[in-house]
Design an enzyme around this catalytic site. Structure first.
Site, mmCIF file in Angstrom:
data_model
loop_
_atom_site.group_PDB
_atom_site.id
_atom_site.type_symbol
_atom_site.label_atom_id
_atom_site.label_comp_id
_atom_site.label_asym_id
_atom_site.label_seq_id
_atom_site.Cartn_x
_atom_site.Cartn_y
_atom_site.Cartn_z
ATOM 1 N N HIS A 1 -3.300 10.914 1.556
ATOM 2 C CA HIS A 1 -2.687 10.612 2.846
ATOM 3 C C HIS A 1 -2.152 11.924 3.438
ATOM 4 O O HIS A 1 -0.960 12.094 3.621
ATOM 5 C CB HIS A 1 -1.582 9.561 2.690
ATOM 6 N N ASN B 1 -6.946 1.072 10.305
ATOM 7 C CA ASN B 1 -5.627 1.379 10.852
ATOM 8 C C ASN B 1 -5.715 1.280 12.366
ATOM 9 O O ASN B 1 -6.589 1.907 12.976
ATOM 10 C CB ASN B 1 -5.175 2.786 10.468
ATOM 11 N N ARG C 1 0.845 -1.193 0.000
ATOM 12 C CA ARG C 1 0.000 0.000 0.000
ATOM 13 C C ARG C 1 0.885 1.249 0.000
ATOM 14 O O ARG C 1 1.791 1.381 0.824
ATOM 15 C CB ARG C 1 -0.900 0.003 1.241
ATOM 16 N N ASN D 1 -6.996 8.479 3.926
ATOM 17 C CA ASN D 1 -6.340 7.821 5.055
ATOM 18 C C ASN D 1 -6.611 8.604 6.327
ATOM 19 O O ASN D 1 -6.300 9.790 6.419
ATOM 20 C CB ASN D 1 -4.823 7.752 4.835
ATOM 21 N N GLU D 2 -7.225 7.931 7.298
ATOM 22 C CA GLU D 2 -7.429 8.499 8.632
ATOM 23 C C GLU D 2 -7.962 9.931 8.619
ATOM 24 O O GLU D 2 -7.267 10.875 9.046
ATOM 25 C CB GLU D 2 -6.117 8.438 9.431
ATOM 26 N N TYR E 1 -3.321 0.577 16.186
ATOM 27 C CA TYR E 1 -2.015 0.448 16.830
ATOM 28 C C TYR E 1 -2.057 0.123 18.320
ATOM 29 O O TYR E 1 -1.166 -0.536 18.833
ATOM 30 C CB TYR E 1 -1.230 1.765 16.674
ATOM 31 N N GLU F 1 -3.046 -0.508 8.214
ATOM 32 C CA GLU F 1 -1.848 -0.138 8.990
ATOM 33 C C GLU F 1 -1.913 -0.823 10.342
ATOM 34 O O GLU F 1 -2.972 -0.920 10.954
ATOM 35 C CB GLU F 1 -1.759 1.380 9.233
#
Length: 479
Positions: free
Chosen positions: A123, A309, A77, A168-169, A311, A380
């Protein structure tokens, strides 16, 4: 878990983003993005550095694709720099053919070695000219038209791409860019940080624009390109798992749900249901924009897959006082220790990140249940290591902490799929290489490939680059 439980067509690989790795900021016709401008403002980036050179990936195409092939990935990606293909960004502005040629070549070379490209259109690196013209995301109508024009250009010129991500996000673009002021364009109400901005409203306006632009781009792809190209399109949303600070306190339990709604459902609920979460409407009132009936029709169901995504996790403690007008969390505290003194996970270089793999499994289930068991691509997941940037390259490549992180998180994913019935079909780890980590500069490293910034951006595979592949080769049927 070492049993082969993932489907034969499961896709795994690594992820990057244009401004974080490409460099060549002023080469081959590229125009500046808001991050080019923001990173050059003294005091905005931890180490005072910029993405002007970054990993110099623009000039390392052959080497980088060779490394991806060496790692055995099935997918990769990356994002397109909007201002590399339309330097001024707008629908009436010229296209930069050198930028188109660069990405076309990249896509062809990935496919030639059997690697499936996942391409992100946005992004965070908005062309700076659009911020100057109409404040970018704060102008819903103009931004949507320009984004759709840019998206259509990419769909037209890169027909071999079958997996598209619009944004993205968007939470990060909205909150960090227009509420906290930590990310470009750095707008907020704190005048020592920003001369302009309104932390009580602008992030909500920006978020609204992103949702509508997403829906509009998806409509164009499905109507004009999907029938011929056969690809798919979705949005990638970030979100941390939430555990109650006091499991016996019903208010903390409710606050956990509210935290997930303010972080994830802010964007996912409109995309799946056409409405913002009731918890946000209750706290924010008329500061949260309304969708018109036409907008609802465009955004509802505008995901072919859910891009996830993820974490870390937090303990959530409710607040008893009224919500601050600048609050973006849902009137609560996000903590690393609970009432009993338990820690959510070990420390990393990133102040916001503590590994908690069971939280990954729980969030996969929460998303699956709330949004009707969608196909989920993890776009992610990864970790920094405390003090990694202080190590020599020889020490850096032995990243056992990161290896353990990946083992734990991939195991959680495999169990979510095989035991819980979550339809998760891809895992793309952050990141393929160390890079420019936004406001943290180059002090924080997330890569499975070390980059020696002082010596020509030379690449060195870390232990984790092998571990991720080894784990998936055990888990995927028929491998």
């Amino acid at each position: 878990m070492t049993e082969a439980v993932l489907p034969k067509d499961f896709l795994w690989g690594f992820t990057t983003a244009s401004y974080q790795i490409e460099g060549a900021a002023n080469e081959a016709g590229r125009g500046p993005s808001i991050w080019d401008v923001f990173s050059h403002i003294p005091g905005k980036i931890a180490d005072g550095k910029t993405g002007d050179i970054a990993c110099d990936a623009y000039h390392h195409m052959e080497e980088d694709i060779g490394l991806l092939k060496q790692y055995g990935v099935r997918a990769y990606r990356f994002s397109i720099s909007w201002s590399r293909v339309i330097p001024l960004g707008g629908r009436g502005d010229p296209v930069n053919e050198k930028g188109i040629e660069y990405y076309s070549k990249y896509i062809d070379k990935l496919l030639a070695v059997g690697i499936t490209p996942f391409v992100t259109l946005f992004h965070w690196d908005l062309p700076h000219a659009l911020h100057e013209r109409y404040l970018g995301l704060l102008n819903k109508e103009e931004f949507t038209k320009d984004f759709v024009n840019y998206a259509r250009l990419c769909f037209t010129r890169f027909p071999k791409v079958k997996h598209w991500i619009t944004f993205n996000e968007p939470w990060c673009s909205a909150v960090l860019g227009y509420n906290v002021g930590l990310f470009a364009p750095g707008r907020c109400s704190e005048r020592t940080k920003s001369a302009e901005g309104d932390s009580s409203r602008e992030h909500l306006i920006a978020g609204h624009s992103l949702i509508i632009a997403h829906g509009a781009a998806v409509k164009v792809y499905r109507g004009e390109f999907k029938p011929k190209q056969g690809g798919e399109i979705g949005i990638t949303l970030n979100g941390d798992w939430a555990e109650p600070w006091d499991p016996e306190d019903p208010e903390d339990v409710v606050a956990c749900e509210r935290k997930l709604e303010f972080a994830i459902s802010w964007f996912a609920d409109p995309v799946y249901f056409g409405e913002y979460p009731a918890s946000m409407r209750k706290q924010l009132g008329d500061r949260l924009p309304e969708f018109t009936s036409e907008e609802k029709a465009i955004i509802t169901g505008s995901n072919d897959f859910y891009g996830m995504n993820h974490y870390t996790a937090n303990y959530i403690k409710h607040k008893t006082t009224p919500a601050d007008p600048f609050d973006h969390l849902g009137n609560l505290e996000a903590l690393f220790y609970n009432k009993a003194g338990d820690c959510i996970g070990p420390e990393t270089q990133s102040v916001w990140l503590r590994p908690n793999p069971i939280g990954f499994r729980k969030l996969l289930n929460w998303l699956s249940n709330r949004y009707g068991k969608p196909k989920i691509y993890v776009t992610e997941n990864g970790t920094s290591l405390k003090g990694e940037n202080d190590l020599s390259i020889e020490e850096m490549v032995n990243d056992d902490f990161r290896c353990d992180y990946f083992r734990g998180y991939i195991d959680a994913l495999a169990k979510a799929y095989s035991e819980d019935g979550v339809n998760v079909r891809a895992y793309l780890a952050w990141s393929f290489m160390d890079n420019f980590e936004w406001a943290e500069g180059y002090e924080t490293r997330f890569g499975v490939t070390a980059v020696d910034y002082e010596n020509g951006q030379k690449r060195y595979p870390k232990k984790s680059s092998k571990v991720v592949g080894d784990v998936f080769r055990q888990l995927i049927k028929g491998e």
